[in-house]
Write a protein that holds these residues in place. Structure first.
Motif, PDB file in Angstrom:
ATOM      1  N   GLU A   1      -1.246   9.888 -10.938  1.00 22.85           N
ATOM      2  CA  GLU A   1      -2.066  10.672 -10.014  1.00 22.85           C
ATOM      3  C   GLU A   1      -3.318  11.196 -10.722  1.00 22.85           C
ATOM      4  OE1 GLU A   1      -1.549  14.358  -6.846  1.00 22.85           O
ATOM      5  OE2 GLU A   1       0.042  13.901  -8.265  1.00 22.85           O
ATOM      6  N   GLY A   2      -3.170  11.626 -11.962  1.00 22.82           N
ATOM      7  CA  GLY A   2      -4.317  12.097 -12.727  1.00 22.82           C
ATOM      8  C   GLY A   2      -5.313  10.989 -12.992  1.00 22.82           C
ATOM      9  N   ARG A   3      -4.819   9.793 -13.282  1.00 22.91           N
ATOM     10  CA  ARG A   3      -5.717   8.659 -13.507  1.00 22.91           C
ATOM     11  C   ARG A   3      -6.466   8.283 -12.238  1.00 22.91           C
ATOM     12  NH1 ARG A   3      -3.102   4.284 -17.625  1.00 22.91           N
ATOM     13  NH2 ARG A   3      -2.876   5.706 -19.367  1.00 22.91           N
TER      14      ARG A   3
ATOM     15  N   ALA B   1       0.829  -1.202   0.000  1.00 20.79           N
ATOM     16  CA  ALA B   1       0.000   0.000   0.000  1.00 20.79           C
ATOM     17  C   ALA B   1       0.866   1.255   0.000  1.00 20.79           C
ATOM     18  CB  ALA B   1      -0.936  -0.012   1.211  1.00 20.79           C
ATOM     19  N   GLY B   2       1.925   1.238   0.771  1.00 22.43           N
ATOM     20  CA  GLY B   2       2.844   2.380   0.782  1.00 22.43           C
ATOM     21  C   GLY B   2       3.533   2.572  -0.554  1.00 22.43           C
ATOM     22  N   GLY B   3       3.926   1.479  -1.176  1.00 20.58           N
ATOM     23  CA  GLY B   3       4.565   1.569  -2.487  1.00 20.58           C
ATOM     24  C   GLY B   3       3.633   2.106  -3.551  1.00 20.58           C
ATOM     25  N   VAL B   4       2.385   1.678  -3.516  1.00 17.84           N
ATOM     26  CA  VAL B   4       1.396   2.199  -4.473  1.00 17.84           C
ATOM     27  C   VAL B   4       1.170   3.686  -4.223  1.00 17.84           C
ATOM     28  CG1 VAL B   4      -1.033   2.102  -5.141  1.00 17.84           C
ATOM     29  CG2 VAL B   4       0.279   0.001  -4.899  1.00 17.84           C
ATOM     30  N   GLY B   5       1.085   4.069  -2.956  1.00 18.41           N
ATOM     31  CA  GLY B   5       0.914   5.486  -2.627  1.00 18.41           C
ATOM     32  C   GLY B   5       2.076   6.337  -3.116  1.00 18.41           C
ATOM     33  N   LEU B   6       3.292   5.847  -2.922  1.00 12.31           N
ATOM     34  CA  LEU B   6       4.463   6.585  -3.402  1.00 12.31           C
ATOM     35  C   LEU B   6       4.482   6.664  -4.926  1.00 12.31           C
ATOM     36  CD1 LEU B   6       7.286   5.329  -1.024  1.00 12.31           C
ATOM     37  CD2 LEU B   6       6.301   7.617  -1.144  1.00 12.31           C
ATOM     38  N   ALA B   7       4.102   5.588  -5.582  1.00 11.69           N
ATOM     39  CA  ALA B   7       4.077   5.597  -7.046  1.00 11.69           C
ATOM     40  C   ALA B   7       3.048   6.593  -7.564  1.00 11.69           C
ATOM     41  CB  ALA B   7       3.772   4.202  -7.581  1.00 11.69           C
ATOM     42  N   LEU B   8       1.898   6.675  -6.900  1.00 12.68           N
ATOM     43  CA  LEU B   8       0.872   7.614  -7.339  1.00 12.68           C
ATOM     44  C   LEU B   8       1.310   9.060  -7.118  1.00 12.68           C
ATOM     45  CD1 LEU B   8      -2.437   5.906  -6.185  1.00 12.68           C
ATOM     46  CD2 LEU B   8      -1.596   6.193  -8.509  1.00 12.68           C
ATOM     47  N   ARG B   9       2.003   9.316  -6.008  1.00 10.74           N
ATOM     48  CA  ARG B   9       2.473  10.675  -5.738  1.00 10.74           C
ATOM     49  C   ARG B   9       3.622  11.073  -6.644  1.00 10.74           C
ATOM     50  NH1 ARG B   9       2.985  10.208   0.477  1.00 10.74           N
ATOM     51  NH2 ARG B   9       0.812   9.858   0.986  1.00 10.74           N
TER      52      ARG B   9
END
Length: 76
Positions: A51-53, A37-45
């Protein structure tokens, strides 16, 4: 959903074969899930495209949703 079912079945299997090991397995699963979950959050940021998607998924005024009734009417 499939990963969740596989995790539950794996925990049931561990409980049946080695009941003393189950708490360690559950802790490991929680740690791995938190890391993912943290890795996905960092990737989105870190990526403006991702982030737009992600923001588009939560957009209530997405034009595609507004076009569905017209598409259904055209199909009928």
């Amino acid at each position: 959903m499939g990963l969740g079912v596989l995790t539950i079945l794996g925990c049931l299997r561990v409980r049946a074969t080695a009941p003393g090991l189950l708490p360690r397995v559950i802790i490991a699963i929680v740690v791995v899930a938190a890391m993912l979950a943290g890795g996905v959050g960092l990737a989105l940021r870190g990526s403006t495209v991702l982030e737009g998607r992600a923001k588009n998924l939560l957009d209530r005024y997405d034009i595609r949703l507004m076009l569905w009734p017209a598409a259904v009417q055209e199909f009928q």
